[in-house]
Design an enzyme around this catalytic site. Sequence first.
Site, PDB file in Angstrom:
ATOM      1  N   GLU A  32       9.035  34.547  -1.593  1.00 39.66           N
ATOM      2  CA  GLU A  32       9.588  35.441  -0.572  1.00 39.66           C
ATOM      3  C   GLU A  32       8.887  35.102   0.735  1.00 39.66           C
ATOM      4  OE1 GLU A  32      12.106  37.310  -1.006  1.00 39.66           O
ATOM      5  OE2 GLU A  32      12.211  37.201  -3.192  1.00 39.66           O
ATOM      6  N   CYS A  56       9.175  40.540   7.530  1.00 41.34           N
ATOM      7  CA  CYS A  56       9.981  39.320   7.486  1.00 41.34           C
ATOM      8  C   CYS A  56      11.461  39.611   7.675  1.00 41.34           C
ATOM      9  CB  CYS A  56       9.742  38.559   6.183  1.00 41.34           C
ATOM     10  SG  CYS A  56       9.885  39.576   4.716  1.00 41.34           S
TER      11      CYS A  56
END
Length: 479
Positions: free
Chosen positions: A249, A283
């Site tokens: 991720e 993010c």
Amino acid sequence: MLKSVYPLYLNSVAQQPNANLAVTDKFTGEVAFHVAQADAATIDAAIRGAVEAAEPMARMASYERQAVLTHCVTRFTERFDELAYALCVEAGKPIKDSEGEVGRLIDTFRIAAEESVRMTGEVQSLDISARAKGYQGIWKRVPIGPCSFISPFNFPLNLAAHKIAPALAVGCPFVMKPASRTPLGAIIIGEVLAETDLPKGAFSILPASRDGADLFTTDDRLKLLSFTGSPDVGWDLKARCGKKKVVLELGGNAAVIVDADADLDDALERVIFGAFYQSGQSCIGVQRIIIHADVYDRFRDMLVARTKTLVAGDPKRHDTFIGPMIHVKEATRLETWINEAVTAGGTLLCGGNREGAMLAATLLEAVPAHTKIVTEEAFGPVAVLSRFTDFNAALAEVNASKFGLQAGVFTRDLFKMFDAWDHLVVGGVVINDVPSYRVDNMPYGGVKDSGLGREGVCFAMEDMTEIHNLVIRRPKEAP
């Protein structure tokens, strides 16, 4: 409220070999507490313990795994204020955001508790041709074995939870390296796990320097590596991890499209949240705001006015919206990118000023597409505005990125919604909200440089298991 020294957890047991890791209060810059730090020998011992724990973990009944996870839900709820305060101190996250993350920690473990008793398989017909007449198949999922987890600084509780809770739900022992700047959340999770009847070696939580932590990546005894962090580090780890399964991720520079038919008042509050919550250190934080030309000037002015009202300062205050970035060097980096964008021809609409690790909420427009503030992951409180007239061109602008985590689209047009879903090269599309939105049971992850695999509890559980097949032949003479 915080202790001065915290242990590490080796093979399910708290140990205090040293107090080498100093963790600062990210707002004051002062050392808030010290944490024990693992060396290579300790990490090796943890992996050895996880290997030994693999069989007893796999033998745990579903209800026993569920009981562990339910205990965690209870204890995290009881320690809610402590967890939120610790997160506010070590990450500099505004206390409201910290409280929200503790809530998500609890949600994630609760979901895992529910899913832990839903590990199912399938009876499969194999007689698809004459040669398979009399054959039947059955498959089930079994734990993959010892797992390696490396978690980041920006969500020290919930991103650790998205690795730990699914592992416990399926019966995988694990070793975890929390971020050195924010290790306390994972350590407190370890404190709670140590209260349970998990087998010895079921977990180790080991703050460690990046230079000394190669075994988390390279050791072949580990069967899965789950890493959340920067793309440069993540892809390097993948190249060095050998045969183990990898879930990454990584980063993003998420875009949101605001179409002409959007409810601008509603979009305003969501875009402000997406761009600036927890100082933009997400993010899936909104970095690119793509606005239809018919409403561009109005929405830009609304954004600027609203951004100027955001309260910045001490994250321990409940009215603070913008706290410090994780470190002064990150704030300095982003300040440099903002100045480069202006030098290249962009217009600074608000913000741009920095004091230590505090960077003001910043909006820019007319920024050239080649600048870092557009092409790279800012990971801070800054967003760039652009305009469009053709919806397909807006979709193409979202896709003009090496990242592909999530995107948001504000529109009331059903066909545009499906066009976005069909054509945006991202892991998830969020309609009438920002890409920053995530619920902890949904499949979450990216494509391109944003990573591999999906989180979300039951999806992570799939990654942490393997299919074990059984084929049964019925002899002709059998009754």
